[in-house]
Design a protein around this motif. Structure first.
Motif, PDB file in Angstrom:
ATOM      1  N   GLY B  16      32.960  70.125  -9.861  1.00  0.00           N
ATOM      2  CA  GLY B  16      31.862  70.610 -10.633  1.00  0.00           C
ATOM      3  C   GLY B  16      32.110  70.551 -12.035  1.00  0.00           C
ATOM      4  O   GLY B  16      30.862  70.065 -12.826  1.00  0.00           O
ATOM      5  N   ALA B  17      33.146  70.832 -12.530  1.00  0.00           N
ATOM      6  CA  ALA B  17      33.411  70.685 -14.108  1.00  0.00           C
ATOM      7  C   ALA B  17      33.237  69.440 -14.520  1.00  0.00           C
ATOM      8  O   ALA B  17      32.824  69.184 -15.601  1.00  0.00           O
ATOM      9  CB  ALA B  17      34.842  71.562 -14.292  1.00  0.00           C
ATOM     10  N   ALA B  18      33.787  68.428 -13.830  1.00  0.00           N
ATOM     11  CA  ALA B  18      33.828  67.072 -14.122  1.00  0.00           C
ATOM     12  C   ALA B  18      32.383  66.681 -14.331  1.00  0.00           C
ATOM     13  O   ALA B  18      32.252  65.828 -15.314  1.00  0.00           O
ATOM     14  CB  ALA B  18      34.437  66.293 -13.301  1.00  0.00           C
ATOM     15  N   CYS B  19      31.429  67.242 -13.583  1.00  0.00           N
ATOM     16  CA  CYS B  19      30.118  66.710 -13.476  1.00  0.00           C
ATOM     17  C   CYS B  19      29.138  67.606 -14.535  1.00  0.00           C
ATOM     18  O   CYS B  19      28.090  67.062 -14.816  1.00  0.00           O
ATOM     19  CB  CYS B  19      29.413  66.806 -12.259  1.00  0.00           C
ATOM     20  N   ARG B  26      31.144  74.736 -20.170  1.00  0.00           N
ATOM     21  CA  ARG B  26      32.054  74.194 -19.079  1.00  0.00           C
ATOM     22  C   ARG B  26      33.268  75.188 -18.917  1.00  0.00           C
ATOM     23  O   ARG B  26      33.764  75.650 -17.789  1.00  0.00           O
ATOM     24  CB  ARG B  26      32.325  72.759 -19.263  1.00  0.00           C
ATOM     25  N   PRO B  27      33.933  75.667 -19.781  1.00  0.00           N
ATOM     26  CA  PRO B  27      35.205  76.520 -19.801  1.00  0.00           C
ATOM     27  C   PRO B  27      35.016  77.678 -18.714  1.00  0.00           C
ATOM     28  O   PRO B  27      35.881  78.146 -18.273  1.00  0.00           O
ATOM     29  CB  PRO B  27      35.416  76.819 -21.154  1.00  0.00           C
ATOM     30  N   GLU B  90      36.378  70.886 -31.175  1.00  0.00           N
ATOM     31  CA  GLU B  90      36.180  69.506 -31.616  1.00  0.00           C
ATOM     32  C   GLU B  90      36.727  68.223 -30.599  1.00  0.00           C
ATOM     33  O   GLU B  90      36.425  67.162 -30.687  1.00  0.00           O
ATOM     34  CB  GLU B  90      37.049  69.364 -33.034  1.00  0.00           C
ATOM     35  N   ARG B  91      37.430  69.028 -29.784  1.00  0.00           N
ATOM     36  CA  ARG B  91      37.875  68.027 -28.447  1.00  0.00           C
ATOM     37  C   ARG B  91      36.974  67.964 -27.445  1.00  0.00           C
ATOM     38  O   ARG B  91      36.598  69.260 -27.070  1.00  0.00           O
ATOM     39  CB  ARG B  91      39.470  68.346 -28.149  1.00  0.00           C
ATOM     40  N   PRO B  92      36.860  67.013 -26.787  1.00  0.00           N
ATOM     41  CA  PRO B  92      35.919  67.070 -25.521  1.00  0.00           C
ATOM     42  C   PRO B  92      36.661  67.947 -24.502  1.00  0.00           C
ATOM     43  O   PRO B  92      38.124  67.455 -24.573  1.00  0.00           O
ATOM     44  CB  PRO B  92      35.694  65.548 -25.124  1.00  0.00           C
ATOM     45  N   ASN B  93      36.125  68.894 -23.612  1.00  0.00           N
ATOM     46  CA  ASN B  93      37.160  69.273 -22.634  1.00  0.00           C
ATOM     47  C   ASN B  93      36.863  68.942 -21.246  1.00  0.00           C
ATOM     48  O   ASN B  93      37.389  69.772 -20.450  1.00  0.00           O
ATOM     49  CB  ASN B  93      37.075  70.838 -23.028  1.00  0.00           C
ATOM     50  N   ARG B  94      36.062  68.052 -21.101  1.00  0.00           N
ATOM     51  CA  ARG B  94      35.794  67.631 -19.616  1.00  0.00           C
ATOM     52  C   ARG B  94      37.025  67.251 -18.631  1.00  0.00           C
ATOM     53  O   ARG B  94      37.224  67.819 -17.614  1.00  0.00           O
ATOM     54  CB  ARG B  94      34.839  66.524 -19.629  1.00  0.00           C
ATOM     55  N   PHE B  96      40.131  68.113 -19.559  1.00  0.00           N
ATOM     56  CA  PHE B  96      40.986  69.321 -19.546  1.00  0.00           C
ATOM     57  C   PHE B  96      40.563  70.175 -18.680  1.00  0.00           C
ATOM     58  O   PHE B  96      41.512  70.634 -17.770  1.00  0.00           O
ATOM     59  CB  PHE B  96      40.974  69.869 -20.720  1.00  0.00           C
ATOM     60  N   VAL B  97      39.222  70.620 -18.513  1.00  0.00           N
ATOM     61  CA  VAL B  97      38.962  71.727 -17.472  1.00  0.00           C
ATOM     62  C   VAL B  97      39.222  71.184 -16.220  1.00  0.00           C
ATOM     63  O   VAL B  97      39.619  72.026 -15.327  1.00  0.00           O
ATOM     64  CB  VAL B  97      37.503  72.226 -17.784  1.00  0.00           C
ATOM     65  N   ALA B  98      38.643  70.121 -15.744  1.00  0.00           N
ATOM     66  CA  ALA B  98      38.868  69.453 -14.476  1.00  0.00           C
ATOM     67  C   ALA B  98      40.284  69.338 -14.051  1.00  0.00           C
ATOM     68  O   ALA B  98      40.440  69.661 -12.908  1.00  0.00           O
ATOM     69  CB  ALA B  98      38.125  68.051 -14.300  1.00  0.00           C
ATOM     70  N   SER B  99      41.045  68.714 -14.931  1.00  0.00           N
ATOM     71  CA  SER B  99      42.649  68.637 -14.623  1.00  0.00           C
ATOM     72  C   SER B  99      43.223  70.054 -14.220  1.00  0.00           C
ATOM     73  O   SER B  99      43.875  70.160 -13.253  1.00  0.00           O
ATOM     74  CB  SER B  99      43.264  68.025 -15.598  1.00  0.00           C
ATOM     75  N   PHE B 100      42.751  70.867 -15.305  1.00  0.00           N
ATOM     76  CA  PHE B 100      43.544  72.085 -15.104  1.00  0.00           C
ATOM     77  C   PHE B 100      43.018  72.786 -13.801  1.00  0.00           C
ATOM     78  O   PHE B 100      43.867  73.287 -13.179  1.00  0.00           O
ATOM     79  CB  PHE B 100      43.007  73.115 -16.139  1.00  0.00           C
ATOM     80  N   LEU B 101      41.695  72.833 -13.180  1.00  0.00           N
ATOM     81  CA  LEU B 101      41.320  73.235 -11.991  1.00  0.00           C
ATOM     82  C   LEU B 101      41.929  72.433 -10.834  1.00  0.00           C
ATOM     83  O   LEU B 101      42.539  73.146  -9.791  1.00  0.00           O
ATOM     84  CB  LEU B 101      39.740  73.229 -11.752  1.00  0.00           C
TER      85      LEU B 101
END
Lengths: 172, 480
Positions: B16-19, B26-27, B90-94, B96-101
């Motif tokens: 879901g976060a990746a999409c 997103r966070p 400043e950093r895209p977090n797509r 990051f969040v997806a990998s973390f989950l």
């Protein structure tokens, strides 16, 4: 490979064989070639362990692997095949490449050879390890190569070299 | 069946976060997933399922004894993640969040794996999921750390695969059907071929020990923890290492059933003490407070390994220590992230006088220091005391002496560095505190919560946890 060592052919053996050929024969080389193209290199010119010593060490490792494989307590049906010796020799050469090469991409190749050796050893268990495990292992391998390829690319861009000897900012 | 939620909810949330299209909202996936995961994990801890859900995966007593700690840690990290990612807009977090989950889902899977192959797949996937998290800062140093992590960790994980195959072959050689579930391997017991079991034990301990960060396979740890954001360091030090520890414990139970428990215990004892010694010596010399936390993590892995080697009450104390380690390391890494951002540096030469710059974070850091060095009344004090008692009762006296000596050295090293950066007056050259890095409640509350939990678990260990640890002990050593 599974097709050669199996006495009788079953559906699962075919599936594993096909998956192996596709992943190891097509997907992984394509990923590596892409990494090489973006990083603009073709050969490791300046290894830590020279070519001749590497060759000699590899040959010695091969002899050692055959010797060790003969001493190991194996099941009777595995005594004749060179599978264990091949696997051990491959693991050894993989480790040698991993240690003896300075370029990131050669280290990736060393890692792949190491994994191949382990996979070869895993074929001893193909009767008993179910498909899921085999599939998962292949998939993980591919993802690993993919991830490593991306990092290689980033190292190239950040340090303007793929020589891992230059990666010495972090030390105690 | 509800155990599967522990794996599927985070993985689903990762997709879901990746999409999800919006970087700002997103966070919020993080805390929501963390909350659901923690509720399910604790619900299942309180009302355990009658039987494991499947022969390959299940919330068995061992998973019940440690997985809720990881879940709590994730919840705190997730709560911290929302303000953190806003600061790092400043950093895209797509990714990051997806990998973390995804990392959380795979961690749960690895904790619950009851099959040698599934355990390996989940553990390897966790390693790979952490890669995008490590180079989130996108600096050359971060890439260098990631490369070392991949190379050392990858080789370790490859060796553990070889070890898994050797254990499978041990079963085959002993006349087994090649069923690689831990229950079947333990049932085969002394029927396993002994030489192959010993080969497998060495390879598996080196492989999973690399992931756990036992010396001398700890070399990736200081780099990775030093360069990764604090929130990632917390998850690595409290979650990933825990998975590797449970993996070692599961394998050790098989080795013990095969009649080689003495060898296994001796290996764990030697590696535990060696890790503590190496960590203590490096702690005395390091000048960087994030690398310091990495060495402290190596030290605590040594303590866990020592507790497991002593067996019985020692292993029970090791489970207790897993909880303490996750909670205190989480608090320290999150606070260290706050301090680093505010001070703009992390070595003794760049940072001084943090108690004036960021008084609240500095206070939390000092409190965390006392917790991690096992000062009463924090939890680690009680678990380390239990391990010491077991060492005095069961081991030769020099083990207890070495244990205490290493703890003392580590205490000296940690306090030296922490008070050096906290005390004194700020360096002139240090830039004024960035207004974005003010000490808001949102970034202080998660580490504070973790510290309070570490305090609470030490003062009044909940009965349900004690029971879970005892049950895990019974699972690992069926005939006491």
């Amino acid at each position: 490979m599974p097709l050669v060592i199996e006495a009788e052919w079953r559906v699962m053996t075919f599936v594993v064989a096909t998956a192996t050929v596709v992943m190891k024969g097509l997907v992984i080389p394509a990923l590596l070639r892409r990494a090489m193209r973006t990083a603009n290199i073709d050969r490791d010119l300046d290894p830590l362990i020279g070519y001749l010593p590497s060759l000699l060490l590899g040959a010695a490792g091969m002899i050692g692997a055959v010797a060790v494989a003969h001493r190991l307590p194996l099941l009777p049906e595995h005594h004749e095949s060179l599978l264990v010796a091949g696997a051990l020799a491959s693991v050894f050469s993989g480790l040698l490449l991993l240690l003896g090469r300075a370029k990131a991409i050669s280290q990736v190749c060393g890692y792949l050879i190491l994994e191949n050796g382990i996979y070869l050893f895993g074929l001893l268990l193909i009767h008993s390890t179910p498909l899921l495990v085999e599939g998962g292992i292949l998939l993980d391998l591919t993802v690993a190569v993919f991830v490593i390829g991306i990092i290689v690319d980033r190292i190239q861009r950040a340090f303007d070299t793929l020589d891992t000897r230059k990666l010495t900012v972090l030390r105690e | 069946m509800s155990e599967l939620l522990l794996i599927l909810v985070p993985l689903g949330a990762a997709v879901g976060a990746a999409c999800w299209p919006n970087d700002r909202t997103r966070p919020w996936f993080l805390p929501v997933t963390g909350l659901v995961h923690a509720l399910v994990a604790f619900g299942l801890l309180r009302w355990p399922p009658a039987a494991p859900f499947h022969a390959w995966l299940g919330y068995d007593p061992l998973a019940r004894a440690v997985l809720p700690a990881v879940s709590l840690l994730f919840l705190a990290c997730a709560a911290y993640g929302v303000p953190y990612l806003r600061l790092r807009a400043e950093r895209p977090n797509r990714l990051f969040v997806a990998s973390f989950l995804a990392g959380l889902g795979l961690l749960s899977a690895a904790h619950m794996a009851r099959h040698l192959g599934v355990l390996w797949i989940a553990a390897e996937a966790v390693t790979l999921a952490c890669v995008p998290l490590l180079h989130f800062n996108n600096t050359p140093r971060a890439f260098e750390a990631t490369w070392k992590y991949l190379l050392v960790g990858g080789t370790g994980i490859a060796l553990s695969l070889l070890g898994s195959f050797c254990l499978g072959y041990a079963s085959l050689h002993g006349g087994g059907a090649g069923d690689l579930t831990f229950a079947a391997l333990m049932a085969q017991g002394t029927g396993l071929s002994r030489p192959w079991v010993l080969i497998a034990w060495v390879l598996l301990v080196v492989g999973y020990g690399t992931k756990m960060g036992l010396a001398p396979m700890h070399t990736w740890k200081p780099d990775a923890y030093g360069e990764a954001p604090g929130i990632v360091g917390a998850m690595l030090a409290g979650g990933v290492t825990t998975v590797a520890f449970t993996a070692v414990l599961r394998v050790r139970a098989v080795v013990q059933a095969a009649g080689a428990g003495v060898v296994a215990d001796r290996t764990l004892l030697a590696m535990g003490l060696f890790s503590m010694l190496v960590a203590a010596l490096f702690l005395l010399s390091t000048r960087d407070f994030k690398r310091m936390l990495a060495y402290s993590s190596v030290e605590h892995m040594g303590i866990l390994s020592l507790g497991a080697a002593l067996g019985g009450p020692g292993l029970w104390a090791a489970f207790f220590h897993v909880w303490n380690n996750s909670l205190t390391k989480g608090a320290l890494f999150l606070t260290a992230g706050n301090l680093r951002r505010a001070a703009g540096g992390r070595t003794l030469d760049e940072v001084r006088g943090l108690s004036l710059l960021t008084p609240r974070s500095a206070m939390l850091f000092v409190a965390g220091l006392f917790a991690v060095t096992a000062c009463p009344p924090f939890g680690p004090f009680f678990s380390e005391l239990l391990i010491l008692r077991r060492a005095l009762a069961a081991g030769p006296p020099w083990v207890a002496a070495a244990f205490l000596g290493c703890l003392l050295l580590a205490f000296l090293g940690l306090t030296r560095l922490v008070f050096a950066v906290v005390d004194g007056r700020p360096l002139k050259a240090a830039r004024p505190v960035d207004p974005r890095c003010r000490e808001t409640v949102a970034i202080l509350l998660p580490p504070l919560g973790l510290l309070l939990l570490a305090l609470g678990i030490g003062l009044a260990t909940p009965e349900v946890l004690r029971e879970a640890w005892t049950a895990a002990l019974r699972q690992l050593a069926p005939t006491p």
